[in-house]
Design a protein around this motif. Structure first.
Motif, mmCIF file in Angstrom:
data_model
loop_
_atom_site.group_PDB
_atom_site.id
_atom_site.type_symbol
_atom_site.label_atom_id
_atom_site.label_comp_id
_atom_site.label_asym_id
_atom_site.label_seq_id
_atom_site.Cartn_x
_atom_site.Cartn_y
_atom_site.Cartn_z
ATOM 1 N N MET A 224 -6.000 1.885 13.083
ATOM 2 C CA MET A 224 -5.964 2.840 11.979
ATOM 3 C C MET A 224 -4.544 3.372 11.760
ATOM 4 O O MET A 224 -4.125 3.613 10.623
ATOM 5 N N ALA A 225 -3.791 3.530 12.873
ATOM 6 C CA ALA A 225 -2.401 3.975 12.743
ATOM 7 C C ALA A 225 -1.577 2.930 11.995
ATOM 8 O O ALA A 225 -0.770 3.265 11.113
ATOM 9 N N TYR A 226 -1.783 1.650 12.325
ATOM 10 C CA TYR A 226 -1.078 0.584 11.605
ATOM 11 C C TYR A 226 -1.552 0.496 10.153
ATOM 12 O O TYR A 226 -0.760 0.208 9.240
ATOM 13 N N GLU B 276 -5.656 -7.326 13.891
ATOM 14 C CA GLU B 276 -5.714 -7.842 15.268
ATOM 15 C C GLU B 276 -6.411 -6.848 16.201
ATOM 16 O O GLU B 276 -7.298 -7.224 16.983
ATOM 17 N N TYR B 277 -6.058 -5.574 16.088
ATOM 18 C CA TYR B 277 -6.645 -4.577 16.989
ATOM 19 C C TYR B 277 -8.077 -4.226 16.589
ATOM 20 O O TYR B 277 -8.910 -3.909 17.445
ATOM 21 N N TYR B 278 -8.385 -4.263 15.280
ATOM 22 C CA TYR B 278 -9.780 -4.087 14.868
ATOM 23 C C TYR B 278 -10.662 -5.161 15.513
ATOM 24 O O TYR B 278 -11.752 -4.884 16.012
ATOM 25 N N GLN B 279 -10.200 -6.396 15.486
ATOM 26 C CA GLN B 279 -10.998 -7.514 16.035
ATOM 27 C C GLN B 279 -11.140 -7.399 17.548
ATOM 28 O O GLN B 279 -12.202 -7.694 18.102
ATOM 29 N N LYS B 280 -10.077 -6.956 18.229
ATOM 30 C CA LYS B 280 -10.181 -6.757 19.683
ATOM 31 C C LYS B 280 -11.215 -5.685 20.012
ATOM 32 O O LYS B 280 -12.032 -5.835 20.924
ATOM 33 N N GLY B 281 -11.175 -4.583 19.263
ATOM 34 C CA GLY B 281 -12.127 -3.508 19.504
ATOM 35 C C GLY B 281 -13.558 -3.939 19.217
ATOM 36 O O GLY B 281 -14.482 -3.590 19.967
ATOM 37 N N MET B 282 -13.764 -4.733 18.147
ATOM 38 C CA MET B 282 -15.115 -5.188 17.813
ATOM 39 C C MET B 282 -15.643 -6.126 18.898
ATOM 40 O O MET B 282 -16.831 -6.091 19.232
ATOM 41 N N HIS B 283 -14.767 -6.945 19.472
ATOM 42 C CA HIS B 283 -15.191 -7.843 20.552
ATOM 43 C C HIS B 283 -15.701 -7.042 21.756
ATOM 44 O O HIS B 283 -16.755 -7.369 22.326
ATOM 45 N N PHE C 283 -16.999 -1.995 9.172
ATOM 46 C CA PHE C 283 -16.682 -1.121 8.051
ATOM 47 C C PHE C 283 -15.166 -1.024 7.860
ATOM 48 O O PHE C 283 -14.643 -1.176 6.752
ATOM 49 N N ASN C 284 -14.425 -0.781 8.957
ATOM 50 C CA ASN C 284 -12.971 -0.632 8.870
ATOM 51 C C ASN C 284 -12.296 -1.943 8.468
ATOM 52 O O ASN C 284 -11.332 -1.942 7.697
ATOM 53 N N ILE C 285 -12.802 -3.062 9.012
ATOM 54 C CA ILE C 285 -12.241 -4.369 8.649
ATOM 55 C C ILE C 285 -12.469 -4.648 7.160
ATOM 56 O O ILE C 285 -11.598 -5.195 6.461
ATOM 57 N N ALA C 286 -13.658 -4.268 6.673
ATOM 58 C CA ALA C 286 -13.939 -4.463 5.244
ATOM 59 C C ALA C 286 -12.964 -3.671 4.387
ATOM 60 O O ALA C 286 -12.480 -4.152 3.349
ATOM 61 N N GLU C 287 -12.653 -2.433 4.794
ATOM 62 C CA GLU C 287 -11.667 -1.620 4.055
ATOM 63 C C GLU C 287 -10.313 -2.316 4.021
ATOM 64 O O GLU C 287 -9.648 -2.363 2.988
ATOM 65 N N LEU C 288 -9.914 -2.868 5.175
ATOM 66 C CA LEU C 288 -8.614 -3.550 5.239
ATOM 67 C C LEU C 288 -8.605 -4.783 4.345
ATOM 68 O O LEU C 288 -7.632 -5.045 3.625
ATOM 69 N N LEU C 289 -9.698 -5.558 4.370
ATOM 70 C CA LEU C 289 -9.780 -6.762 3.537
ATOM 71 C C LEU C 289 -9.751 -6.399 2.061
ATOM 72 O O LEU C 289 -9.124 -7.099 1.244
ATOM 73 N N ALA C 290 -10.444 -5.319 1.686
ATOM 74 C CA ALA C 290 -10.420 -4.879 0.291
ATOM 75 C C ALA C 290 -9.014 -4.441 -0.111
ATOM 76 O O ALA C 290 -8.554 -4.700 -1.233
#
Length: 745
Positions: free
Chosen positions: A252-254, A265-272, A288-295
């Motif tokens: 979220m900071a990035y 990268e860190y979203y995916q690590k946390g989801m794993h 949810f957060n990854i979707a926001e980033l993709l949008a």
């Protein structure tokens, strides 16, 4: 959905409580001895509550154990145990979501331990009591006061670890209250205590510090501490849900400074990590957060897929969570020009708007206004825009979000003909936009500064390392040269000393060896003489035994010449044959080098040949001998020879009456390792049907039974009709080889 402060707080309090109850003061030794069983029950209850993904049945089991602890404490009249049972009940109820009900049990525990003067246990109960309060504004003052009281007790007891843990929890609570000064003070104090104890698991406190600095818009320190949290956790191999939250915060900071690649990268690590720990709601939050980033990066279809996955698994039922999802769905559908689905989400959002509190309504107004302006429905948008501006002082928004709302007001006023208000809003938008741009640039500059500081620090470290390496290399060369000279001299002295010592030792050793060799040679000569004498004596004994048996046979033969009684003659002849079977063994022993073993492959044919001559069978009876090359001890060979003599002589005398012809088969075979079987069979007339041969009391049968028992063998006699078969199996010590060699006589 994206926030995780409360989650971190729960993790901290859970870790703290789990370790609190089992470190009791030694001053209560007598109470501890009385409550061993109660403590064991408490340990079992905690095991249920600490299971990953604790189910209701686990909570029910912990509550049941708590009641057992209380009953046992009352039975033992142990107030100390009763206090522990109250703590356990409060903890179990808190896990089941019944914090207020558990509060009374925690308060009882506090009162009990206060009365007993058990400070450590009182502090544990106070922490349990504090955990029964929520993070709402009305509950936070009571929670803070209790935790401060617990910190004071642990400080007096010198328990730095628990003091630091509770300071960390208190720092998290101040973060929830947005009291950032006190939050930083407590967290830094906790960090100092942890470091003084050499405690390594600092990722949690680093993550909290990063969050506080982020809320204070100190993006350099926020990113620094978040990176420290990730680095520490990864070095320790942490794969707990705390690490998932840390990854989420760093991502979220990035994201806020638009560094989307490391954020993903860190979203995916946390989801794993959330998936590994079966945390369905954690996975939902990351999706949810990854979707926001993709949008944000215009990957609209992937963003929609991620939103759908988050919305449906697990299904979103909370009206506030549904509101957050609709707020993301509407702009995404609009950017994809899917106006039909955007309208459906808008209608859902209107229903949600009527069910939520004012703070949430303030969040929803921007999305509702954006949709209506996009649909050119300016009249419907205006009330929501006015309401947003009215509530903005009460619920202030981020600069960019406020700027977007001002732009919507500009468009609405322009469309409705309110030009003066539109101009004011445009001027304000420009100011806010510049402020937002400056803020974004500040964040990016902070990231660049942190990278520069890190790179500069790495360069300085490398330079210092290189200088140190050069100095060490120079010193090493001098030390090596000096040590080589010293070592060479020492080695030369040692070498000369070793040569001299070896010469002396070798000389002394040779003298001792020569002396010992002479003693050994003398002993060997003595032993050889004794062995030769022993062998000669054994041969002489066997020879004399054989001669004595032959003399007895001759005496019996002479005696038989003066007898006319047929039975007496038969008895003498049978005795002669038995003696011959033993005589043959002793003859063989003194004629061979092996004085302890009889080769049955030689003995049996020799014995059968003698019996053929004794009974004058001529060609009427044929013999077939099959004998494995087995060697038997004398102790076993003599009984076997006697049994063979009895069985064969009986067959010759009784199996073929009236001059009948027939066959007698003799075999000695190995049936398994270490076990052999002697079989004597004939094809004669057999045993009469009305006669029980086993019931007879003849000398021959008695001998065979007795000798079989002496060999620990299994003796059987069967009528083959025609013929009789005698078999005996027994264990033996050795055999010459495994090859069977049939012999015919």
């Amino acid at each position: 959905m994206g926030g995780s402060r409360y989650f971190i707080h729960i993790i901290c309090i859970f870790c703290f409580i789990c370790g609190s109850t089992y470190s009791h003061a030694r001053s209560f030794a007598s109470a501890k001895n009385d409550t061993t069983a109660i403590r064991q029950l408490m340990h079992r209850a905690d095991d249920y509550l600490q299971k990953p993904g604790t189910a209701q049945k686990d909570i029910d089991s912990a509550i049941s154990i708590s009641r057992r602890m209380e009953a046992l404490s009352l039975q033992l009249r142990s107030d100390f145990g009763l206090g522990l049972s109250k703590i356990m009940m409060s903890r179990a109820l808190a896990h089941g979501g019944q914090r207020e009900k558990g509060r009374s049990y925690a308060q009882e525990a506090v009162d009990i331990f206060d009365r007993l003067g058990a400070l450590r246990e009182k502090a544990d109960a106070i922490i349990e009591l504090g955990g029964s309060y929520s993070n709402d504004n009305k509950d936070i003052p009571a929670k803070v006061a209790l935790y401060k009281q617990g910190i004071g007790i642990y400080h007096r007891l010198g328990d730095k670890m628990k003091e630091a843990t509770l300071l960390e929890v208190l720092g998290d609570i101040y973060l929830v209250k947005q009291d950032y000064t006190n939050s930083l003070s407590n967290l830094h104090e906790a960090l100092a205590l942890y470091k003084s104890l050499g405690y390594k698991k600092l990722q949690g406190v680093y993550a909290l510090l990063g969050n506080v600095y982020s809320e204070m818009s100190n993006y350099i320190d926020a990113l620094r501490y978040n990176l420290l949290a990730v680095k520490t956790g990864e070095e320790l191999g942490d794969s707990s849900l705390l690490m998932a939250s840390i990854y989420n915060r760093l991502a979220m900071a990035y994201y806020t400074i638009e560094y989307f690649k490391p954020a993903m990268e860190y979203y995916q690590k946390g989801m794993h990590i959330s998936r590994v720990n079966n945390d369905a709601y954690g996975v939902q939050n990351f999706q949810f957060n990854i979707a926001e980033l993709l949008a944000k990066t215009n990957h609209n279809q992937q963003a929609l897929d991620s939103f759908n996955a988050a919305y449906n698994n697990p299904p979103v039922t909370d009206v506030y969570d549904q509101g957050f999802f609709m707020m993301r769905y509407i702009p995404l559908y609009l950017s994809m020009k899917d106006y039909a689905n955007a309208e459906k989400c808008y209608n859902k959002l209107l229903k949600i708007y009527d069910q939520v509190d004012e703070r949430m309504k303030q969040e929803l107004r921007l999305t509702i206004s954006s949709y209506l302006v996009k649909m050119n429905n300016y009249t419907a948008a205006k009330p929501y825009l006015d309401a947003f501006m009215k509530m903005h002082p009460t619920y202030p928004s981020a600069v960019r979000r406020y700027a977007n709302m001002v732009m919507l007001r500009y468009k609405t006023d322009s469309a409705l003909g309110n030009l003066s208000s539109a101009i004011k809003n445009m001027v304000l938008y420009k100011q806010l936009s510049d402020s937002a741009s400056n803020l974004a640039q500040s964040k990016q500059l902070g990231q660049m500064q942190l990278q520069f500081e890190t790179e500069q620090k790495d360069k300085d470290i490398k330079l210092l390392v290189q200088k140190n390496q050069l100095q060490q290399a120079s010193l090493q060369k001098e030390r090596v040269f000096r040590y080589v000279i010293i070592a060479s001299v020492i080695i030369l002295i040692i070498f000369l000393a070793l040569i001299y010592n070896r010469y002396r030792n070798k000389k002394l050793t040779n003298i001792q060896l020569e002396k010992q060799q002479n003693e050994i040679n003398a002993q060997n000569d003595t032993l050889k003489g004794l062995l030769d004498e022993k062998e000669w004596l054994l041969r002489e004994i066997h020879h004399r035994v054989k001669n004595n048996l032959q003399i007895i046979i001759s005496l019996l033969n002479t005696q038989s010449q003066y007898l006319n009684n047929k039975d007496a003659l038969t008895a003498i002849r049978n005795s002669q044959q038995r003696m011959y079977s033993m005589s043959l063994i002793h003859q063989r022993l003194y004629q061979t080098d092996n004085l302890g073993k009889i080769d049955m492959h030689w003995y049996i044919p020799e014995m059968i040949g003698y019996m053929k001559d004794s009974f004058e069978t001529e060609n009427r009876i044929s013999f077939k001998v099959a004998c494995d090359p087995i060697e038997l001890d004398v102790v076993q060979a003599v009984p076997v020879g006697l049994i063979l003599n009895e069985a064969v002589s009986n067959a010759i005398k009784y199996a073929f009456p009236d001059g009948r012809k027939g066959k007698i088969g003799i075999s000695l075979t190995e049936i398994e390792e270490g076990c052999c079987e002697l079989i004597i069979c004939d094809n004669g007339v057999g045993i009469p049907a009305d006669k029980d041969i086993l019931a007879t009391e003849s000398l021959g049968m008695s001998l065979m039974y007795g000798l079989s028992a002496q060999l620990d063998g299994a003796f059987t006699l069967t009528g083959n009709h025609p013929g009789v078969c005698i078999s005996m199996s027994f264990r033996y010590q050795n055999f010459a080889s495994t090859e069977r060699i049939p012999t015919f006589a």
